[in-house]
Design an enzyme around this catalytic site. Structure first.
Site, mmCIF file in Angstrom:
data_model
loop_
_atom_site.group_PDB
_atom_site.id
_atom_site.type_symbol
_atom_site.label_atom_id
_atom_site.label_comp_id
_atom_site.label_asym_id
_atom_site.label_seq_id
_atom_site.Cartn_x
_atom_site.Cartn_y
_atom_site.Cartn_z
ATOM 1 N N THR A 121 60.826 29.876 103.931
ATOM 2 C CA THR A 121 61.081 29.825 105.373
ATOM 3 C C THR A 121 61.586 28.423 105.712
ATOM 4 O OG1 THR A 121 59.293 31.393 105.716
ATOM 5 C CG2 THR A 121 60.002 30.112 107.639
ATOM 6 N N PHE A 150 59.401 38.530 104.458
ATOM 7 C CA PHE A 150 58.514 38.994 105.541
ATOM 8 C C PHE A 150 57.230 39.626 105.014
ATOM 9 C CE2 PHE A 150 62.691 38.667 107.331
ATOM 10 C CZ PHE A 150 62.468 38.130 108.588
ATOM 11 N N CYS A 261 51.629 30.461 107.237
ATOM 12 C CA CYS A 261 52.907 30.730 107.904
ATOM 13 C C CYS A 261 52.886 30.511 109.413
ATOM 14 C CB CYS A 261 53.365 32.146 107.578
ATOM 15 S SG CYS A 261 53.787 32.343 105.839
HETATM 16 N N1 LIG Z 1 52.644 33.172 101.868
HETATM 17 C C1 LIG Z 1 53.245 34.060 102.635
HETATM 18 O O1 LIG Z 1 52.646 35.053 103.057
HETATM 19 C C2 LIG Z 1 54.691 33.891 103.010
HETATM 20 C C3 LIG Z 1 55.370 34.970 103.616
HETATM 21 C C4 LIG Z 1 56.711 34.818 103.955
HETATM 22 C C5 LIG Z 1 57.339 33.611 103.713
HETATM 23 N N2 LIG Z 1 56.657 32.571 103.147
HETATM 24 C C6 LIG Z 1 57.402 31.329 102.873
HETATM 25 O O2 LIG Z 1 57.742 31.323 101.480
HETATM 26 C C7 LIG Z 1 57.702 29.991 100.978
HETATM 27 C C8 LIG Z 1 56.743 29.917 99.798
HETATM 28 O O3 LIG Z 1 55.442 30.187 100.285
HETATM 29 P P1 LIG Z 1 54.217 30.477 99.297
HETATM 30 O O4 LIG Z 1 53.066 30.861 100.156
HETATM 31 O O5 LIG Z 1 54.675 31.383 98.206
HETATM 32 O O6 LIG Z 1 53.999 29.000 98.684
HETATM 33 P P2 LIG Z 1 53.009 28.585 97.521
HETATM 34 O O7 LIG Z 1 52.538 27.231 97.856
HETATM 35 O O8 LIG Z 1 52.031 29.677 97.269
HETATM 36 O O9 LIG Z 1 53.949 28.535 96.226
HETATM 37 C C9 LIG Z 1 54.955 27.599 96.028
HETATM 38 C C10 LIG Z 1 55.095 27.357 94.527
HETATM 39 O O10 LIG Z 1 56.274 26.579 94.283
HETATM 40 C C11 LIG Z 1 56.008 25.674 93.222
HETATM 41 N N3 LIG Z 1 56.992 24.597 93.280
HETATM 42 C C12 LIG Z 1 57.134 23.615 94.204
HETATM 43 N N4 LIG Z 1 58.198 22.837 93.908
HETATM 44 C C13 LIG Z 1 58.739 23.343 92.772
HETATM 45 C C14 LIG Z 1 59.867 22.989 91.985
HETATM 46 N N5 LIG Z 1 60.664 21.964 92.298
HETATM 47 N N6 LIG Z 1 60.113 23.713 90.872
HETATM 48 C C15 LIG Z 1 59.316 24.743 90.527
HETATM 49 N N7 LIG Z 1 58.262 25.145 91.255
HETATM 50 C C16 LIG Z 1 57.965 24.450 92.359
HETATM 51 C C17 LIG Z 1 54.580 25.255 93.464
HETATM 52 O O11 LIG Z 1 53.989 24.736 92.285
HETATM 53 C C18 LIG Z 1 53.927 26.566 93.920
HETATM 54 O O12 LIG Z 1 53.371 27.291 92.842
HETATM 55 C C19 LIG Z 1 57.329 29.110 102.151
HETATM 56 O O13 LIG Z 1 58.498 28.631 102.753
HETATM 57 C C20 LIG Z 1 56.616 30.060 103.098
HETATM 58 O O14 LIG Z 1 56.697 29.652 104.436
HETATM 59 C C21 LIG Z 1 55.361 32.699 102.774
#
Ligand SMILES: NC(=O)c1ccc[n+]([C@@H]2O[C@H](COP(=O)([O-])OP(=O)(O)OC[C@H]3O[C@@H](n4cnc5c(N)ncnc54)[C@H](O)[C@@H]3O)[C@@H](O)[C@H]2O)c1
Length: 443
Positions: A121, A150, A261
Site C-alpha cells: 500500500t 485487499f 493497515c
Molecule cells: N497485512 C495486511 O492485512 C495487508 C493487507 C493489504 C495490504 N497490505 C500492505 O501490504 C504491504 C505488506 O504488508 P505485510 O503486512 O505483508 O508486511 P509484513 O511486515 O508482514 O511483511 C513484509 C516482509 O517484507 C520483508 N522485507 C522488507 N524489506 C525487504 C527487502 N528489501 N527484500 C526482501 N524482503 C524484505 C520483511 O522482512 C517482511 O517479512 C504493506 O504495504 C501493507 O500496508 C497489508
C-alpha cells in the site's frame, strides 16, 4: 508463469502461495533468514487459517520455493511482486524505504525485461517514483504496475483465491495483458479485474481503507451518543445496517480498529491530502475517534476500583487486533494492558493465537512487568476482579460461566466487543459493561 515475490509477510506469502496454487512457478524472497528458514521447513511464521496446508502442498509439487537471494529470484522471474512493509513514519506519512531498497535490489539484478508489480500500500505517485528509481539502476526494459492488495488477515487465503475485485493500475496494454493472465484463473465466475491508471489504483486502496475505518469510527461515535441518551446501539446498528444503501458490514461498535493497515493508511492518506493542500477533516476525525476508543472503559474502571490499581488483578481475553490472526500491530488490547499495568494492576492475558506476538510487542512498548500471558482462558480469570474482552474470537462467545464464577474474585466484565446480551449476563450474576448499551448489574 515464472513469478517472484519480494517480502514473505502477511501479503507476500499469501499472494505467492495462492499464485503457485494456480500452477505458476513462484519464488518468494525475504531478507529475514529466520523467516525463510521456517518457510523452507514447510512451516509458516505467523497464524493464518488455511495457509500452511496450501503452502506445503505447493512446496511438495515443486511450484513454490523461498530464498534470501533476491537477485537469484529476479533472474528466474518474468514478473516480480513487491510486497514489503510500508509502515508509518512519525509524521504519519508512509515509510517507503523498504520499498525503495527492494526496488533497487530488483533493478540491479535484472537480466532482461520484467514487469514489476507494486502490491504494497503506497501513496499516490509511488508507481512513478519507483519507475524512475528502477530505471536509474538498470538498462533493461521494465513496466511498473500498481496492484494494491485487499485481503483480510484471518481470511486471507479465501480473499486472495476469490477476490471481490482486483485493482490494476497500468500505463500500457502489455502490462494489462500480463495482469489479466495472472488473475484470470482467480475469476472464472466473473471478471472482477478493474483496470485504471496507477495513480487511481494507489488512491483506491487508501480510499477503501479510509471508508471502512470511517464506518467503524462513525458507529463508535453513535455508540457514545446511544449510551448518553438511553438508546441501545445493538438495535440502532441493526436498524441502520438493514438499509441497503448502507449495508450491515463494518458497523460494529467496539474498542476501535487496529492492525497494520487502517491506522497507518488513514494517517498516510491524511498526510498525502495535506501535502496537496486539502484539509483532511474527516480522516482526522476518524483517527481521533479511534485513538480514544480503546480507552473507553478506563473511566468506569477508575470509578469502580480507584485510579491507583496497585494490588488489583485483572484478566484480558483477546490480544490480536482482530480474530483469526496472531497480528497484534496497533491492537487495542496492548494499550488497555499498558494503562492497567501503569496504574499498578497485575494482568493475566489470554489469546488463542497471539500470546507470543503480544508478549513480544508489550516488551517493545516497555511493559515488562505486571503482565503474564497464559495458555488458557480460565487461567487468565483466576483471581481476577474484572475481565476485559478486547478481541471477538468465537471461543469467547459462549464462555463457561461456572468456570468464570469460580475463578474470578469479583464478577465484572468489560466487554469491548459487545459479545453478550446484557440481560443474560446479568442473569449469570455478572456486572456487565459494554459499548453503547446500558451497563447491567445483578439485583
Ligand atoms: N497485512 C495486511 O492485512 C495487508 C493487507 C493489504 C495490504 N497490505 C500492505 O501490504 C504491504 C505488506 O504488508 P505485510 O503486512 O505483508 O508486511 P509484513 O511486515 O508482514 O511483511 C513484509 C516482509 O517484507 C520483508 N522485507 C522488507 N524489506 C525487504 C527487502 N528489501 N527484500 C526482501 N524482503 C524484505 C520483511 O522482512 C517482511 O517479512 C504493506 O504495504 C501493507 O500496508 C497489508
Amino acid at each position: 508463469m515464472k513469478i517472484g515475490v519480494v517480502g514473505a509477510g502477511y501479503v507476500g506469502l499469501v499472494a505467492g502461495t495462492c499464485l503457485s496454487e494456480m500452477g505458476n512457478s513462484v519464488i518468494i524472497a525475504d531478507l529475514n533468514e529466520e523467516v525463510i528458514g521456517t518457510l523452507l521447513g514447510g512451516e509458516v511464521h505467523y497464524y493464518e487459517p488455511g495457509l500452511k496446508p496450501l503452502l506445503q502442498s505447493n512446496i511438495q509439487k515443486g511450484r513454490l520455493s523461498f530464498t534470501t537471494d533476491t537477485a537469484m529470484m529476479v533472474r528466474e522471474s518474468k514478473v516480480i511482486f513487491l510486497a514489503v512493509g510500508t509502515p508509518q513514519r512519525e509524521d504519519g506519512s508512509a515509510n517507503l524505504s523498504y520499498l525503495e531498497s527492494a526496488s533497487v535490489d530488483v533493478a540491479c539484478a535484472m537480466n532482461g525485461p520484467k514487469t514489476i508489480i507494486i502490491k504494497s500500500t503506497v501513496p499516490v505517485g509511488t508507481n512513478k517514483r519507483i519507475g524512475e528509481l528502477i530505471a536509474g539502476h538498470t538498462s533493461h526494459e521494465v513496466r511498473i504496475v500498481s496492484n494494491p492488495e485487499f485481503l483480510k488477515e484471518g481470511a486471507a487465503v479465501d480473499d486472495f483465491m476469490g477476490p471481490d475485485r482486483v485493482i490494476v493500475g497500468v500505463r500500457d496494454e502489455a502490462s494489462e495483458q500480463t495482469m489479466r493472465s495472472i488473475y484470470d484463473p482467480f475469476m472464472r465466475t466473473s471478471d472482477r479485474l478493474m483496470v485504471m491508471d496507477p495513480e487511481s489504483a494507489e488512491m483506491t486502496k487508501y480510499a477503501s481503507n479510509a471508508m471502512l475505518a470511517c464506518r467503524i469510527s462513525f458507529m463508535n461515535e453513535m455508540a457514545k451518543i446511544c449510551a448518553e441518551v438511553g438508546a441501545d446501539v445493538a438495535d440502532v446498528r441493526k436498524g441502520v445496517g438493514s438499509d441497503n444503501r448502507i449495508g450491515s458490514k463494518f458497523l460494529f461498535p467496539g474498542l476501535g480498529y487496529g492492525g497494520s493497515c487502517f491506522p497507518k493508511d488513514v494517517r498516510a492518506l491524511a498526510h498525502l491530502a495535506e501535502g496537496v493542500g486539502v484539509e483532511p477533516r474527516i480522516l482526522r476525525a476518524v483517527d481521533d475517534v479511534n485513538n480514544l476508543q480503546r480507552y473507553l472503559f478506563l473511566p468506569r474502571v477508575y470509578n469502580e476500583f480507584g485510579e491507583n490499581l496497585t494490588g488489583r488483578s485483572f484478566a484480558v481475553w483477546g490480544l490480536a487486533f482482530k480474530p483469526r490472526t496472531d497480528d497484534v500491530r496497533e491492537a487495542p488490547a496492548l494499550d488497555v494492558i499498558r494503562e492497567l499495568v501503569k496504574r499498578g494492576a497485575e494482568v493475566k492475558a489470554y489469546d488463542p493465537e497471539a500470546g507470543s506476538s503480544a508478549g513480544a510487542a508489550l516488551k517493545l512498548l516497555g511493559v515488562t512487568e505486571g503482565v503474564e500471558i497464559v495458555a488458557e482462558p480460565y487461567l487468565a480469570t483466576e483471581g481476577a476482579e474484572a475481565l476485559f474482552i478486547c478481541t471477538e474470537w468465537t471461543e469467547f462467545r459462549s464462555p463457561d460461566y461456572d468456570a468464570l464464577r469460580d475463578s474470578m474474585s469479583r464478577r465484572i466484565i468489560f466487554d469491548g466487543r459487545n459479545l453478550y446480551e446484557p440481560e443474560s449476563i446479568k442473569a449469570e450474576g455478572f456486572t456487565y459493561h459494554c459499548v453503547g448499551r446500558p451497563t447491567v448489574t445483578p439485583d
